[in-house]
Design a protein around this motif. Structure first.
Motif, short mmCIF file in Angstrom:
data_model
loop_
_atom_site.label_atom_id
_atom_site.label_comp_id
_atom_site.label_asym_id
_atom_site.label_seq_id
_atom_site.Cartn_x
_atom_site.Cartn_y
_atom_site.Cartn_z
N VAL A 1 1.00 -1.13 0.05
CA VAL A 1 -0.39 0.03 0.09
C VAL A 1 0.93 0.99 0.03
N LYS B 1 0.99 5.42 0.37
CA LYS B 1 -0.43 6.07 1.61
C LYS B 1 -0.15 7.15 1.12
N GLY C 1 -5.28 9.56 -2.80
CA GLY C 1 -5.88 8.59 -1.14
C GLY C 1 -4.71 7.41 -1.21
N ASP C 2 -4.43 5.98 0.04
CA ASP C 2 -3.91 5.03 -0.03
C ASP C 2 -4.49 4.03 -1.55
N VAL C 3 -3.18 3.71 -2.15
CA VAL C 3 -3.40 2.80 -2.85
C VAL C 3 -2.84 1.75 -3.25
N THR D 1 1.72 1.78 -8.73
CA THR D 1 0.21 1.93 -8.61
C THR D 1 -0.07 0.78 -9.61
N GLN E 1 -4.93 6.92 -13.26
CA GLN E 1 -6.04 7.10 -12.45
C GLN E 1 -6.99 8.33 -13.18
N THR F 1 -8.02 0.64 -4.39
CA THR F 1 -7.90 1.10 -3.16
C THR F 1 -7.52 -0.25 -1.89
N GLU G 1 -9.08 -1.24 0.25
CA GLU G 1 -10.69 -2.26 0.00
C GLU G 1 -10.92 -3.25 -0.97
N GLN H 1 -11.86 -1.42 -3.11
CA GLN H 1 -12.64 -0.90 -4.23
C GLN H 1 -11.37 0.63 -5.47
N ALA I 1 -10.41 4.29 -6.66
CA ALA I 1 -9.78 5.05 -5.39
C ALA I 1 -10.75 6.44 -6.49
#
Length: 188
Positions: free
Chosen positions: A45, A47, A52-54, A62, A140, A150, A152, A154, A156
């Motif tokens: 990850v 930060k 945001g966090d990716v 990334t 992005q 992310t 999680e 998801q 970003a």
């Protein structure tokens, strides 16, 4: 380091990222020598990027998802020229993670024979040839189809570093990404 230099030098707007097709899946000796995709991958990850966090690969680059892919079952719709600009994140063996829930991580065999591609929450993962340095998020929002992932699983939010314009000097922001609405590019 050779893979990074090839990425920066090879992205000239014609879809050639210098990856030899699939991020070192055996067709580019420079990336293969680096061992980038020859062993089990490690997800990490980054930060506090501009979005945001990716999630990143082991080298800090990334990882992105493509909204034209599917998750059930995981299927990549990025092949040929698309996979040159967006090299699939490949692995051999069981991937590991630092800061990403292991139950979100998986893999799938690419239908084009390009190897075993990492997935996150079912989404096939890719690097972007226009990301020159670790932590870059230049892909992005590209063509309203490519998003950093992310931890999680998801996409970003935010526009990242591309700003929607091409200043002529940013590798990877020119070319066919999002500019060929008439068909041909497949939305990449």
């Amino acid at each position: 380091m050779a893979a990074i230099l090839l990425t920066a030098a090879g992205c000239n707007g014609d879809g050639d990222s210098g990856y030899g097709g699939y991020g070192g899946a055996g067709n580019d000796s420079a990336t293969s020598d680096e061992g980038q995709d020859e062993a089990a991958a490690t997800l990490r990850v980054a930060k506090d990027t501009s979005v945001g966090d990716v999630v990143t690969d082991a080298d800090g680059y990334t990882l992105y998802m493509f909204t034209q892919d599917s998750t059930e079952p995981p299927t990549s719709n990025c092949e040929a020229d698309c996979a040159k600009q967006w090299p699939p994140a490949l692995t051999e063996g069981e991937p590991s993670a630092e800061g990403v829930a292991s139950e979100l991580i998986g893999s799938m065999e690419r239908e084009d024979g390009g190897g075993t591609q990492l997935t996150l929450a079912g989404w096939p993962l890719y690097r972007y040839a226009g990301d020159v340095s670790p932590g870059d998020v230049n892909g992005q929002g590209m063509a309203s189809s490519w998003y950093a992932m992310t931890p999680e699983g998801q996409k970003a939010e935010g526009n990242g570093a591309i700003g929607g314009t091409d200043d002529g000097g940013s590798p990877g922001t020119q070319g066919t990404q999002g500019t060929d609405e008439g068909g041909g590019s497949g939305g990449y």
